[in-house]
Enzyme design. Structure first.
Site, short mmCIF file in Angstrom:
data_model
loop_
_atom_site.label_atom_id
_atom_site.label_comp_id
_atom_site.label_asym_id
_atom_site.label_seq_id
_atom_site.Cartn_x
_atom_site.Cartn_y
_atom_site.Cartn_z
N SER A 49 108.23 -62.63 -91.01
CA SER A 49 107.02 -63.24 -90.46
C SER A 49 107.26 -63.62 -89.01
CB SER A 49 106.63 -64.48 -91.27
OG SER A 49 105.55 -65.17 -90.68
N HIS A 92 98.16 -52.79 -88.59
CA HIS A 92 98.79 -51.83 -89.49
C HIS A 92 99.46 -50.68 -88.76
CE1 HIS A 92 96.38 -52.92 -93.40
NE2 HIS A 92 97.14 -53.90 -92.95
N LYS A 110 95.69 -51.30 -97.70
CA LYS A 110 94.40 -50.75 -97.29
C LYS A 110 93.58 -51.86 -96.61
CE LYS A 110 92.62 -53.17 -100.59
NZ LYS A 110 92.22 -54.46 -99.98
N ARG A 178 89.87 -63.95 -90.15
CA ARG A 178 90.11 -62.55 -89.76
C ARG A 178 88.94 -61.64 -90.12
NH1 ARG A 178 91.36 -59.13 -93.83
NH2 ARG A 178 91.86 -60.02 -95.86
N ASP A 191 87.76 -54.19 -95.45
CA ASP A 191 88.42 -55.06 -96.41
C ASP A 191 87.90 -54.85 -97.83
OD1 ASP A 191 89.07 -58.10 -97.56
OD2 ASP A 191 90.42 -57.42 -96.00
#
Length: 345
Positions: A49, A92, A110, A178, A191
């Site tokens: 992280s 990503h 995804k 987000r 999403d």
């Protein structure tokens, strides 16, 4: 009496164990770690992280031995064989490319990337490096979806006429979240809507025509999108997909043909029983799932581990070309409703 084929999906515990690193310890990463611990022999050996405290908390909660205070340290860890990228969509591509460069096999949550251009770059890098790469569309690897694939392959429904699927959840509008942030590639489609889009792709392939309508949030991301797909190769079928982040929808899916239809109940994208309804004869329902809820993430991890063990770089259940085509479809949907991310034309 109508009978259904049996699922051919192996027990996730039977897959060879990989040494995993978790990149970005958020909510989906927590569900993934819990599923692996409960239902597989996979080993999560490290978490990384940007926050040392978050990495340490996640490691403590999930019994992970190493907590890295940066993504770079995770990718440099020689004990990590495979990386699960669980960050927002906007990160990503960058992180998958870094993992590939570090020689790690990569499972990317995804939606695969924020757009098709990024997806192509990641796929090209994996191809050049001989790295196993897969989009973490967990639905593809669930037992009831294998039953569905067999019904479709056997022509049990006849020539498909319609496919429908929806996925909507209600989120309180918050510019800092987000999902409402264009810079984080927010919006309903990437999403939530990726589930019905991917479902339609699995059944019918890539549409030749996409007709989308939608509305935007005050921050400019897609609030709601509904679309009709048609002109599929060799088919007159239509697919209807809907998504929203402003309401909890039924989250069901259905496939209809002249000989039968298949109903998938609420949360169709999770482990559920499917119902096969023939034109003549009695309906039949597949067995209740052995692994339920987000525990079903174990199946995608086990599938990925088998690919690595077999030296295969892409999955036949979700090949790179289809992942790219799904991203291209969603690009067109966003363009038609005017949802654009920073840096896009």
């Amino acid at each position: 009496m109508t009978t259904l084929p049996l699922s051919r999906v192996p027990d996730p515990c039977d897959a060879p164990a990989l040494r995993w690193g978790i990149l970005a310890p958020g909510g989906i990463a927590s569900a993934f770690a819990s599923a692996l611990a409960a239902h597989t022999t996979q080993r999560i050996v490290a978490v990384g992280s940007r926050s040392a405290a978050r990495a340490q908390t996640f490691a403590r909660e999930h019994g992970i031995g190493v907590a890295h205070a940066s993504y770079e340290a995770l990718l440099d860890d020689p004990n990590v064989e495979a990386v699960y990228v669980a960050s927002p969509h906007s990160r990503h591509a960058e992180q998958a490319l870094a993992a590939i460069s570090a020689g790690k096999h990569v499972l990317v949550e995804k939606s695969f990337t924020q757009d098709a251009r990024q997806a192509a770059a990641v796929i090209d890098a994996a191809r050049a490096a001989g790295i196993t790469l897969m989009e973490a569309m967990w639905t593809r690897f669930l037992p009831h979806v294998d039953v569905l694939r067999q019904l479709l392959a056997d022509g049990a429904l006849g020539e498909i006429e319609t496919v429908s699927a929806d996925h909507g959840q209600r989120f309180t509008p918050d510019p800092a979240h987000r999902l409402f942030d264009p810079a984080a590639a927010g919006g309903a489609l990437l999403d939530l809507g990726v589930y019905p889009v991917s479902f339609a792709s699995m059944v019918l392939g890539t549409p030749g025509r996409i007709t989308a309508r939608g509305t935007l949030t005050d921050t400019g991301v897609d609030r709601q999108i509904s679309a009709v797909f048609d002109q599929f190769p060799g088919s007159t079928a239509h697919a209807l997909v809907t998504t929203t982040l402003a309401a909890q929808t039924p989250t069901r899916a259905a496939i209809s043909g002249p000989e039968a239809h298949v109903d998938l109940p609420s949360r169709f994208y999770t482990p559920v029983p499917l119902r096969f309804v023939p034109r003549t004869g009695e309906p039949v329902t597949s067995p209740a799932p052995v692994i339920t809820g987000s525990g079903g993430l174990a199946y995608e991890a086990a599938h990925f581990a088998r690919l690595v063990a077999e030296g295969r770089v892409e999955s036949p259940a979700l090949p790179w070309a289809e992942t790219l085509a799904i991203m291209q479809t969603m690009d067109q949907m966003r363009a038609q409703v005017g949802a654009r991310f920073p840096g896009e034309d």
